[in-house]
Write an enzyme that holds these catalytic residues in place. Structure first.
Site, PDB file in Angstrom:
ATOM      1  N   ASN A  86      28.045 -65.687 -42.714  1.00 17.54           N
ATOM      2  CA  ASN A  86      29.011 -64.627 -42.428  1.00 17.54           C
ATOM      3  C   ASN A  86      30.338 -65.103 -43.018  1.00 17.54           C
ATOM      4  O   ASN A  86      30.983 -66.002 -42.473  1.00 17.54           O
ATOM      5  CB  ASN A  86      29.098 -64.461 -40.912  1.00 17.54           C
ATOM      6  CG  ASN A  86      29.803 -63.205 -40.447  1.00 17.54           C
ATOM      7  OD1 ASN A  86      30.140 -63.090 -39.274  1.00 17.54           O
ATOM      8  ND2 ASN A  86      30.027 -62.240 -41.320  1.00 17.54           N
ATOM      9  N   CYS A 146      36.223 -61.446 -34.106  1.00  9.75           N
ATOM     10  CA  CYS A 146      35.055 -61.848 -34.886  1.00  9.75           C
ATOM     11  C   CYS A 146      34.700 -63.276 -34.477  1.00  9.75           C
ATOM     12  O   CYS A 146      35.527 -64.183 -34.617  1.00  9.75           O
ATOM     13  CB  CYS A 146      35.364 -61.774 -36.379  1.00  9.75           C
ATOM     14  SG  CYS A 146      34.020 -62.391 -37.428  1.00  9.75           S
ATOM     15  N   GLY A 147      33.493 -63.468 -33.968  1.00 14.67           N
ATOM     16  CA  GLY A 147      33.086 -64.775 -33.474  1.00 14.67           C
ATOM     17  C   GLY A 147      32.981 -65.834 -34.550  1.00 14.67           C
ATOM     18  O   GLY A 147      33.560 -66.924 -34.439  1.00 14.67           O
ATOM     19  N   ASN A 148      32.244 -65.540 -35.621  1.00 13.54           N
ATOM     20  CA  ASN A 148      32.145 -66.496 -36.726  1.00 13.54           C
ATOM     21  C   ASN A 148      33.488 -66.662 -37.421  1.00 13.54           C
ATOM     22  O   ASN A 148      33.831 -67.757 -37.882  1.00 13.54           O
ATOM     23  CB  ASN A 148      31.083 -66.038 -37.732  1.00 13.54           C
ATOM     24  CG  ASN A 148      29.679 -66.339 -37.250  1.00 13.54           C
ATOM     25  OD1 ASN A 148      29.409 -67.390 -36.685  1.00 13.54           O
ATOM     26  ND2 ASN A 148      28.777 -65.392 -37.460  1.00 13.54           N
ATOM     27  N   HIS A 185      29.027 -53.510 -29.137  1.00 15.49           N
ATOM     28  CA  HIS A 185      27.731 -53.854 -29.702  1.00 15.49           C
ATOM     29  C   HIS A 185      26.610 -53.052 -29.060  1.00 15.49           C
ATOM     30  O   HIS A 185      26.539 -52.935 -27.832  1.00 15.49           O
ATOM     31  CB  HIS A 185      27.414 -55.341 -29.497  1.00 15.49           C
ATOM     32  CG  HIS A 185      28.086 -56.240 -30.476  1.00 15.49           C
ATOM     33  ND1 HIS A 185      27.562 -56.498 -31.724  1.00 15.49           N
ATOM     34  CD2 HIS A 185      29.249 -56.930 -30.404  1.00 15.49           C
ATOM     35  CE1 HIS A 185      28.370 -57.333 -32.369  1.00 15.49           C
ATOM     36  NE2 HIS A 185      29.406 -57.602 -31.591  1.00 15.49           N
ATOM     37  N   GLU A 235      26.945 -54.665 -39.130  1.00 13.95           N
ATOM     38  CA  GLU A 235      28.301 -54.679 -38.608  1.00 13.95           C
ATOM     39  C   GLU A 235      29.085 -53.460 -39.089  1.00 13.95           C
ATOM     40  O   GLU A 235      29.052 -53.117 -40.273  1.00 13.95           O
ATOM     41  CB  GLU A 235      29.029 -55.958 -39.038  1.00 13.95           C
ATOM     42  CG  GLU A 235      28.461 -57.221 -38.401  1.00 13.95           C
ATOM     43  CD  GLU A 235      29.405 -58.403 -38.529  1.00 13.95           C
ATOM     44  OE1 GLU A 235      30.585 -58.268 -38.149  1.00 13.95           O
ATOM     45  OE2 GLU A 235      28.969 -59.456 -39.019  1.00 13.95           O
ATOM     46  N   ARG A 236      29.780 -52.832 -38.152  1.00 15.82           N
ATOM     47  CA  ARG A 236      30.591 -51.660 -38.507  1.00 15.82           C
ATOM     48  C   ARG A 236      31.675 -52.088 -39.499  1.00 15.82           C
ATOM     49  O   ARG A 236      32.288 -53.153 -39.383  1.00 15.82           O
ATOM     50  CB  ARG A 236      31.237 -51.032 -37.268  1.00 15.82           C
ATOM     51  CG  ARG A 236      32.165 -51.945 -36.522  1.00 15.82           C
ATOM     52  CD  ARG A 236      32.869 -51.250 -35.368  1.00 15.82           C
ATOM     53  NE  ARG A 236      33.771 -52.203 -34.707  1.00 15.82           N
ATOM     54  CZ  ARG A 236      34.654 -51.877 -33.774  1.00 15.82           C
ATOM     55  NH1 ARG A 236      34.769 -50.616 -33.386  1.00 15.82           N
ATOM     56  NH2 ARG A 236      35.427 -52.796 -33.232  1.00 15.82           N
ATOM     57  N   CYS A 262      26.392 -62.864 -36.993  1.00 19.34           N
ATOM     58  CA  CYS A 262      27.491 -62.247 -36.243  1.00 19.34           C
ATOM     59  C   CYS A 262      27.631 -62.990 -34.926  1.00 19.34           C
ATOM     60  O   CYS A 262      26.699 -62.990 -34.118  1.00 19.34           O
ATOM     61  CB  CYS A 262      27.214 -60.767 -36.000  1.00 19.34           C
ATOM     62  SG  CYS A 262      28.491 -59.937 -35.013  1.00 19.34           S
ATOM     63  N   GLY A 300      27.919 -60.637 -31.923  1.00 16.80           N
ATOM     64  CA  GLY A 300      26.600 -60.015 -31.779  1.00 16.80           C
ATOM     65  C   GLY A 300      25.597 -60.952 -31.124  1.00 16.80           C
ATOM     66  O   GLY A 300      24.818 -60.552 -30.254  1.00 16.80           O
TER      67      GLY A 300
END
Length: 251
Positions: free
Chosen positions: A11, A71-73, A162, A211-212, A220, A223
């Site tokens: 990602n 955003c986690g990543n 999500h 992902e939108r 993700c 996610g």
């Protein structure tokens, strides 16, 4: 204009230092630099900025110029960037995002960050607090028909909205077909990320994510967290859950 290209499990992101540099319009910049044919190419763009509320501010844009809550990543890459570039000497610090204050913790090898753990905060499942058009109090494991296919959907806010869909097999799931349909479904006024999932065993789940504002991605972070939350509710999974993504395993 200097940039850094980083990724978390594939990602990928382009990171700019907005503290020491003046940047052009962020939306236009994100669209241009994230373009994989005419730009650098990435799923999203991150700008490191000063914050009055936290140690730093993470300003994040999707490849299409839209701005998600978090955003986690991206946060893992952000944490490595600010530490490795000497912007902080803290191993745990606070970051302002549209989803609130997020706290990453870095782990070092030879004084370089080789692992990042992120406190993602609490999931939100009450439909009064999440962007979904429904009279249900919670939207967990509800059957919805999408292009003549009936799917059991769960919806929650895990920093970002999500949809989590568990299936027995991916054989009939074309994520490039169903992903954008669900992303733009009338149920979700702010659109949504979409996760198709299959249980491997009590501690492992395989996931494909749409992902939108981006499309299908290799991983993700928000996610993966959302999938783990719903898995515990639907399948009573205990202990550590490994999320198997196209880019690797999120633990």
């Amino acid at each position: 204009m200097k940039f850094t290209k980083m990724h978390g499990l594939g990602n990928d992101f382009i990171i700019f230092n907005g503290i020491n540099n003046r940047l052009p319009n962020y939306v236009d910049l994100a669209k241009k630099v994230c373009d994989r044919h005419f730009g650098i190419g990435a799923d999203g763009m991150i700008v490191v900025e000063e914050s009055e509320l936290a140690d730093f501010k993470m300003t994040f844009f999707n490849a299409d110029g839209s701005r998600p809550q978090m955003c986690g990543n991206g946060m893992r890459c952000f944490a490595k960037y600010v530490y490795d570039n000497g912007l902080t000497n803290k191993k745990e610090f606070t970051v302002e995002t549209l989803a609130g204050i997020i706290i990453p913790k870095v782990f070092l090898n030879d004084n370089k960050v080789n692992r990042v753990r992120v406190n993602m905060g609490k999931p939100v499942i009450s439909t009064k607090q999440i962007p979904i058009d429904t009279s249900e109090e919670i939207f967990i494991n509800k059957k919805i028909e999408v292009d003549e296919m009936k799917l059991n959907m769960s919806f929650l806010l895990m920093a970002c909205p999500h949809v989590v869909i568990f299936v027995d097999s991916f054989d009939n799931i074309d994520i490039k077909k169903y992903g954008p349909i669900i992303e733009n479904h009338i149920l979700f006024p702010e659109k949504t990320n979409v996760n198709f999932c299959k249980v491997i065993d009590d501690n492992n789940i395989e996931v494909y994510t749409w992902e939108r504002g981006v499309g299908q991605t290799l991983a993700c972070g928000t996610g993966a967290s959302a999938v783990a939350v719903i898995a515990k509710k639907l399948y009573s999974m205990e202990g550590k859950i490994n999320i198997h993504l196209l880019g690797g395993i999120a633990e």
